[in-house]
Design a protein around this motif. Structure first.
Motif, PDB file in Angstrom:
ATOM      1  N   ILE A   1      -6.287  12.197  -5.048  1.00  0.00           N
ATOM      2  CA  ILE A   1      -5.764  11.023  -4.342  1.00  0.00           C
ATOM      3  C   ILE A   1      -4.964  11.525  -3.143  1.00  0.00           C
ATOM      4  O   ILE A   1      -4.101  12.395  -3.290  1.00  0.00           O
ATOM      5  N   ALA A   2      -5.241  10.991  -1.955  1.00  0.00           N
ATOM      6  CA  ALA A   2      -4.526  11.407  -0.750  1.00  0.00           C
ATOM      7  C   ALA A   2      -3.032  11.102  -0.884  1.00  0.00           C
ATOM      8  O   ALA A   2      -2.644  10.028  -1.345  1.00  0.00           O
ATOM      9  N   LEU A   3      -2.219  12.047  -0.470  1.00  0.00           N
ATOM     10  CA  LEU A   3      -0.768  11.908  -0.564  1.00  0.00           C
ATOM     11  C   LEU A   3      -0.217  10.998   0.525  1.00  0.00           C
ATOM     12  O   LEU A   3      -0.761  10.940   1.641  1.00  0.00           O
ATOM     13  N   VAL A   4       0.876  10.296   0.225  1.00  0.00           N
ATOM     14  CA  VAL A   4       1.667   9.580   1.224  1.00  0.00           C
ATOM     15  C   VAL A   4       2.933  10.391   1.456  1.00  0.00           C
ATOM     16  O   VAL A   4       3.638  10.740   0.505  1.00  0.00           O
ATOM     17  N   TYR A   5       3.225  10.693   2.728  1.00  0.00           N
ATOM     18  CA  TYR A   5       4.423  11.458   3.051  1.00  0.00           C
ATOM     19  C   TYR A   5       5.622  10.553   3.350  1.00  0.00           C
ATOM     20  O   TYR A   5       6.722  10.806   2.895  1.00  0.00           O
ATOM     21  N   GLU A   6       5.374   9.505   4.130  1.00  0.00           N
ATOM     22  CA  GLU A   6       6.469   8.582   4.420  1.00  0.00           C
ATOM     23  C   GLU A   6       5.939   7.278   5.008  1.00  0.00           C
ATOM     24  O   GLU A   6       4.792   7.193   5.454  1.00  0.00           O
ATOM     25  N   PHE A   7       6.823   6.277   4.982  1.00  0.00           N
ATOM     26  CA  PHE A   7       6.532   4.975   5.584  1.00  0.00           C
ATOM     27  C   PHE A   7       7.766   4.570   6.375  1.00  0.00           C
ATOM     28  O   PHE A   7       8.892   4.700   5.887  1.00  0.00           O
TER      29      PHE A   7
ATOM     30  N   ARG B   1      -3.541  -2.919  -6.576  1.00  0.00           N
ATOM     31  CA  ARG B   1      -2.569  -3.791  -7.239  1.00  0.00           C
ATOM     32  C   ARG B   1      -1.972  -3.050  -8.424  1.00  0.00           C
ATOM     33  O   ARG B   1      -2.690  -2.565  -9.297  1.00  0.00           O
ATOM     34  N   ALA B   2      -0.661  -2.969  -8.436  1.00  0.00           N
ATOM     35  CA  ALA B   2       0.057  -2.393  -9.570  1.00  0.00           C
ATOM     36  C   ALA B   2       0.710  -3.524 -10.349  1.00  0.00           C
ATOM     37  O   ALA B   2       0.819  -4.652  -9.868  1.00  0.00           O
ATOM     38  N   ALA B   3       1.146  -3.212 -11.554  1.00  0.00           N
ATOM     39  CA  ALA B   3       1.796  -4.229 -12.387  1.00  0.00           C
ATOM     40  C   ALA B   3       3.027  -4.799 -11.692  1.00  0.00           C
ATOM     41  O   ALA B   3       3.382  -5.960 -11.872  1.00  0.00           O
ATOM     42  N   THR B   4       3.672  -3.959 -10.841  1.00  0.00           N
ATOM     43  CA  THR B   4       4.893  -4.391 -10.156  1.00  0.00           C
ATOM     44  C   THR B   4       4.635  -4.941  -8.752  1.00  0.00           C
ATOM     45  O   THR B   4       5.568  -5.330  -8.060  1.00  0.00           O
TER      46      THR B   4
ATOM     47  N   GLU C   1       0.841  -1.201   0.000  1.00  0.00           N
ATOM     48  CA  GLU C   1       0.000   0.000   0.000  1.00  0.00           C
ATOM     49  C   GLU C   1       0.876   1.251   0.000  1.00  0.00           C
ATOM     50  O   GLU C   1       0.641   2.195  -0.766  1.00  0.00           O
ATOM     51  N   ALA C   2       1.902   1.259   0.864  1.00  0.00           N
ATOM     52  CA  ALA C   2       2.798   2.414   0.943  1.00  0.00           C
ATOM     53  C   ALA C   2       3.514   2.639  -0.380  1.00  0.00           C
ATOM     54  O   ALA C   2       3.608   3.775  -0.868  1.00  0.00           O
ATOM     55  N   ALA C   3       4.017   1.561  -0.985  1.00  0.00           N
ATOM     56  CA  ALA C   3       4.772   1.680  -2.234  1.00  0.00           C
ATOM     57  C   ALA C   3       3.902   2.185  -3.369  1.00  0.00           C
ATOM     58  O   ALA C   3       4.307   3.046  -4.155  1.00  0.00           O
ATOM     59  N   VAL C   4       2.669   1.654  -3.474  1.00  0.00           N
ATOM     60  CA  VAL C   4       1.769   2.061  -4.558  1.00  0.00           C
ATOM     61  C   VAL C   4       1.361   3.519  -4.394  1.00  0.00           C
ATOM     62  O   VAL C   4       1.492   4.336  -5.308  1.00  0.00           O
ATOM     63  N   GLN C   5       0.879   3.875  -3.193  1.00  0.00           N
ATOM     64  CA  GLN C   5       0.326   5.219  -3.019  1.00  0.00           C
ATOM     65  C   GLN C   5       1.408   6.296  -3.018  1.00  0.00           C
ATOM     66  O   GLN C   5       1.172   7.429  -3.457  1.00  0.00           O
ATOM     67  N   ALA C   6       2.623   5.955  -2.550  1.00  0.00           N
ATOM     68  CA  ALA C   6       3.702   6.943  -2.522  1.00  0.00           C
ATOM     69  C   ALA C   6       4.132   7.365  -3.917  1.00  0.00           C
ATOM     70  O   ALA C   6       4.695   8.444  -4.108  1.00  0.00           O
ATOM     71  N   SER C   7       3.840   6.527  -4.914  1.00  0.00           N
ATOM     72  CA  SER C   7       4.245   6.844  -6.294  1.00  0.00           C
ATOM     73  C   SER C   7       3.247   7.752  -6.997  1.00  0.00           C
ATOM     74  O   SER C   7       3.479   8.158  -8.138  1.00  0.00           O
ATOM     75  N   LEU C   8       2.143   8.091  -6.337  1.00  0.00           N
ATOM     76  CA  LEU C   8       1.047   8.800  -6.992  1.00  0.00           C
ATOM     77  C   LEU C   8       1.021  10.285  -6.643  1.00  0.00           C
ATOM     78  O   LEU C   8       1.235  10.665  -5.488  1.00  0.00           O
ATOM     79  N   ARG C   9       0.732  11.104  -7.638  1.00  0.00           N
ATOM     80  CA  ARG C   9       0.518  12.541  -7.439  1.00  0.00           C
ATOM     81  C   ARG C   9      -0.686  12.950  -8.273  1.00  0.00           C
ATOM     82  O   ARG C   9      -0.611  13.086  -9.489  1.00  0.00           O
ATOM     83  N   HIS C  10      -1.805  13.101  -7.609  1.00  0.00           N
ATOM     84  CA  HIS C  10      -3.043  13.488  -8.299  1.00  0.00           C
ATOM     85  C   HIS C  10      -3.880  14.298  -7.316  1.00  0.00           C
ATOM     86  O   HIS C  10      -3.926  13.982  -6.117  1.00  0.00           O
ATOM     87  N   PRO C  11      -4.548  15.362  -7.785  1.00  0.00           N
ATOM     88  CA  PRO C  11      -5.296  16.230  -6.864  1.00  0.00           C
ATOM     89  C   PRO C  11      -6.431  15.540  -6.122  1.00  0.00           C
ATOM     90  O   PRO C  11      -6.906  16.063  -5.108  1.00  0.00           O
TER      91      PRO C  11
END
Length: 281
Positions: A63-69, A149-152, A51-61
């Motif tokens: 989608i909630a941001l991830v700051y750190e894990f 789920r991402a391709a990776t 979850e941390a890896a997928v969401q941390a890669s996203l930047r969209h107005p």
């Protein structure tokens, strides 16, 4: 829990997610208010990291941001953007259905977030009214990528295992399959709920709900909201289509919302397909 965690002081309990507890927290050094998700089920540690890896890669107005894990004293912590405001589910429970114009505005924002995800081969897999917050002024934010789920992404689900929230799951998810089309089905469920205040696929048991979903058997939304436009009904109809190949994509939803005349084109085979989906064994 009063002891600060790596500079974050937990100030208020927000709620529970599928894998942990969520708190509002304050970081003294940066003077930032955040949401911190703390893993409570250690057997879910790999999914939590995903979850941390997928969401941390996203930047969209929308989608909630991830700051750190980080992991502190054996405790896995996910630091997220804190969003003040109710979820769509909480709003409906308190106020009833949204005005149609507002529902379309929110739908466009979430469809935009989905189109962004799908263009990056990411499937959310748990889109629902409880996972979308409405920040001021009327800005939707998609949360909770615990099942994304991402391709990776590593394979974290056994074959045939059900993933998602039953009432929002697409028919194919009951067979253990999911794709971007499954998110679009959930988008149709979300629009139905925003416009009627009710879920489209009720049922006294999960198996009954599943049977109705797999048949595409739902009450016409205008029977719950007589003022509903034909465009909204057609949009719901084209999202809650049993065959994923015939379902509207997030991009097509955006196009239809910006150009409602696209929804006026007659779909002569639609009623026949709906009838067949409901009667076939």
């Amino acid at each position: 829990m009063n002891q600060p965690i790596r500079g974050y002081t937990l100030t208020q309990w927000v709620g529970s997610g599928g894998m942990g507890e969520v708190y509002q927290a304050y970081h003294t050094a940066t003077q930032r208010t955040v949401a911190i998700k703390l893993l409570s089920r250690m057997e879910q540690a790999e999914r939590f990291r995903n979850e941390a890896a997928v969401q941390a890669s996203l930047r969209h107005p929308h989608i909630a941001l991830v700051y750190e894990f980080f992991v502190e004293n054996g405790l896995s912590c996910l630091v997220l953007e804190y969003i003040e405001g109710p979820t769509i589910e909480q709003y409906i429970r308190k106020n009833g259905p949204f005005p149609e114009e507002t529902a379309w505005k929110l739908l466009a924002q979430i469809a935009s977030a989905l189109e962004y995800l799908h263009s990056r081969d990411i499937v959310h897999r748990d889109l629902k009214a409880g996972n979308i917050k409405i920040a001021r002024p009327g800005k939707a934010k998609l949360l909770d990528f615990g099942l994304a789920r991402a391709a990776t992404s590593p394979k974290l689900t056994h074959e045939g295992h059900l993933i998602g929230t039953a009432s929002s799951m697409a028919p194919e998810q009951f067979s253990g399959r999911s794709s971007s089309a499954s998110d679009c089905w959930a988008l149709g469920v979300l629009l139905y709920e925003m416009l009627t205040g009710q879920p489209p696929f009720g049922g006294n048991t999960q198996s009954e709900t599943g049977r109705r979903i797999q048949k595409g058997d739902y009450l016409a939304p205008h029977k719950l909201n007589p003022r509903l436009s034909k465009a909204s009904e057609r949009l719901i109809d084209r999202l809650l289509t049993v065959s994923p190949d015939r379902r509207m994509t997030a991009r097509q939803v955006l196009e239809a919302l910006h150009h409602p005349a696209l929804l006026n084109a007659p779909d002569w085979m639609g009623p026949v397909r709906k009838w067949w989906d409901r009667v076939k064994p």
